[in-house]
Design an enzyme around this catalytic site. Structure first.
Site, PDB file in Angstrom:
ATOM      1  N   GLU A 156      -0.150  11.143  -5.332  1.00  0.00           N
ATOM      2  CA  GLU A 156       1.159  11.081  -4.676  1.00  0.00           C
ATOM      3  C   GLU A 156       2.259  10.740  -5.676  1.00  0.00           C
ATOM      4  O   GLU A 156       3.332  11.362  -5.690  1.00  0.00           O
ATOM      5  CB  GLU A 156       1.124  10.032  -3.565  1.00  0.00           C
ATOM      6  CG  GLU A 156       0.233  10.404  -2.399  1.00  0.00           C
ATOM      7  CD  GLU A 156      -0.039   9.207  -1.504  1.00  0.00           C
ATOM      8  OE1 GLU A 156       0.598   8.152  -1.716  1.00  0.00           O
ATOM      9  OE2 GLU A 156      -0.890   9.324  -0.610  1.00  0.00           O
ATOM     10  N   VAL A 210       0.863  -1.179   0.000  1.00  0.00           N
ATOM     11  CA  VAL A 210       0.000   0.000   0.000  1.00  0.00           C
ATOM     12  C   VAL A 210       0.895   1.223   0.000  1.00  0.00           C
ATOM     13  O   VAL A 210       2.074   1.153   0.375  1.00  0.00           O
ATOM     14  CB  VAL A 210      -0.953   0.046   1.210  1.00  0.00           C
ATOM     15  CG1 VAL A 210      -2.006  -1.044   1.118  1.00  0.00           C
ATOM     16  CG2 VAL A 210      -0.193  -0.053   2.520  1.00  0.00           C
ATOM     17  N   SER A 211       0.334   2.348  -0.411  1.00  0.00           N
ATOM     18  CA  SER A 211       1.138   3.553  -0.563  1.00  0.00           C
ATOM     19  C   SER A 211       1.373   4.290   0.753  1.00  0.00           C
ATOM     20  O   SER A 211       2.396   4.940   0.926  1.00  0.00           O
ATOM     21  CB  SER A 211       0.463   4.490  -1.568  1.00  0.00           C
ATOM     22  OG  SER A 211       1.200   5.672  -1.732  1.00  0.00           O
ATOM     23  N   SER A 212       0.434   4.197   1.683  1.00  0.00           N
ATOM     24  CA  SER A 212       0.527   5.014   2.895  1.00  0.00           C
ATOM     25  C   SER A 212       0.108   4.238   4.132  1.00  0.00           C
ATOM     26  O   SER A 212      -0.555   3.197   4.051  1.00  0.00           O
ATOM     27  CB  SER A 212      -0.366   6.249   2.758  1.00  0.00           C
ATOM     28  OG  SER A 212      -1.731   5.865   2.671  1.00  0.00           O
TER      29      SER A 212
END
Length: 224
Positions: free
Chosen positions: A176, A71-73
C-alpha cells in the site's frame, strides 16, 4: 531518641501509607522504614518514619506516558492488530511504573501526515502534557522522517520508547505504501489527473502481482 515520639501500630501505619502488611514488613526488613518493639513484644512505627517516607514519595514524580498505536487498514483493526499493540504497550507502561495519561490510535498509512491521532499527540507534546511516548515499532509513528519527530519531541522534553524494535511488517502494508509513493511522485511530475499516473500505477501493480505471492486487487479493496 524516641522519648518524645508518637508511635503507631502496624495497622495504622499501613492505613496512612496505603500499603499492605506484607509491604510494610518488607520495608522494615530492607531498612526503608524503622520500627521498634515495645516491652510487650509488639512492633510500633515512629510517626517521624511515616512522615519521612511520605515526603520521599511526594518527591518522586511518576512518568506520564502516552500510548500511540497505528494500523494501516480497517481489516487489520478488525483482526485485532490495533488492540494487541495497545495491550502490549499498557503492560510495558505498568511494568515501568508509568502513569498512562492517554491512549491514541490511528487507522491509516504511516505516510499520511494528516492523521487525527498523530496531530493530537503532537499537541500534547507541545503542551507539555506527556513525558514519554510508547510505540511498538518506529514505523507505527511514521513511515519516513522518524528522526525529525524524535528531535522535535526531545526538544520538548519528551522521550520516545520503542518497545519491540524489530518488526516483520505485513506485506500488504508495504505494498500500500509503495503504491502511494508512486502516485505521489508521479502526480507531481504528470499532474494528479493525468492518464500517465494511472498507467504507471497499473504497470507497478502488474509487476507486484507477478513478483509477489499475493492478490494486489484484494489487498487494495480490503484497505477501504
Amino acid at each position: 531518641m524516641w522519648m518524645m515520639e508518637e508511635f503507631l501500630s502496624p495497622r495504622d501505619a499501613c492505613r496512612i501509607l496505603g500499603v499492605s502488611y506484607i509491604t510494610l514488613w518488607r520495608w522494615i526488613r530492607e531498612g526503608k522504614i524503622k520500627a521498634i518493639r515495645s516491652p510487650s513484644g509488639r512492633y510500633l512505627i515512629p510517626r517521624s518514619e511515616i512522615e519521612k517516607l511520605k515526603g520521599e514519595e511526594k518527591r518522586i514524580e511518576r512518568v506520564r506516558a502516552v500510548i500511540y498505536a497505528r494500523v494501516s487498514s480497517n481489516k487489520q483493526k478488525e483482526q485485532g492488530d490495533l488492540d494487541r499493540q495497545v495491550e502490549l504497550l499498557k503492560k510495558y507502561a505498568n511494568e515501568q511504573g508509568y502513569i498512562i495519561v492517554d491512549i491514541i490510535t490511528d487507522v491509516g498509512s504511516g505516510l499520511k501526515e494528516e492523521r487525527r491521532g498523530l496531530k493530537k499527540l503532537l499537541k500534547m507534546v507541545v503542551d507539555k502534557r506527556v513525558d514519554v511516548v510508547l510505540i511498538t515499532y518506529r514505523d507505527r509513528l511514521t513511515r519516513f522522517g522518524y528522526k525529525y519527530l524524535q528531535f522535535f519531541f526531545e526538544k520538548h522534553g519528551v522521550k520516545i520508547e520503542e518497545v519491540l524494535h524489530e518488526e516483520k511488517e505485513p506485506l500488504e502494508e508495504l505494498i500500500e505504501d509503495f503504491l502511494a509513493i508512486i502516485v505521489s511522485f508521479a502526480g507531481k511530475i504528470y499532474g494528479k489527473r493525468s492518464h500517465k499516473v494511472r498507467k504507471l500505477v497499473e504497470h507497478n501493480k502488474k509487476f507486484l502481482q507477478e513478483t509477489l505471492p499475493v492478490n494486489i486487487n484484494e489487498i487494495l479493496e480490503n484497505k477501504q
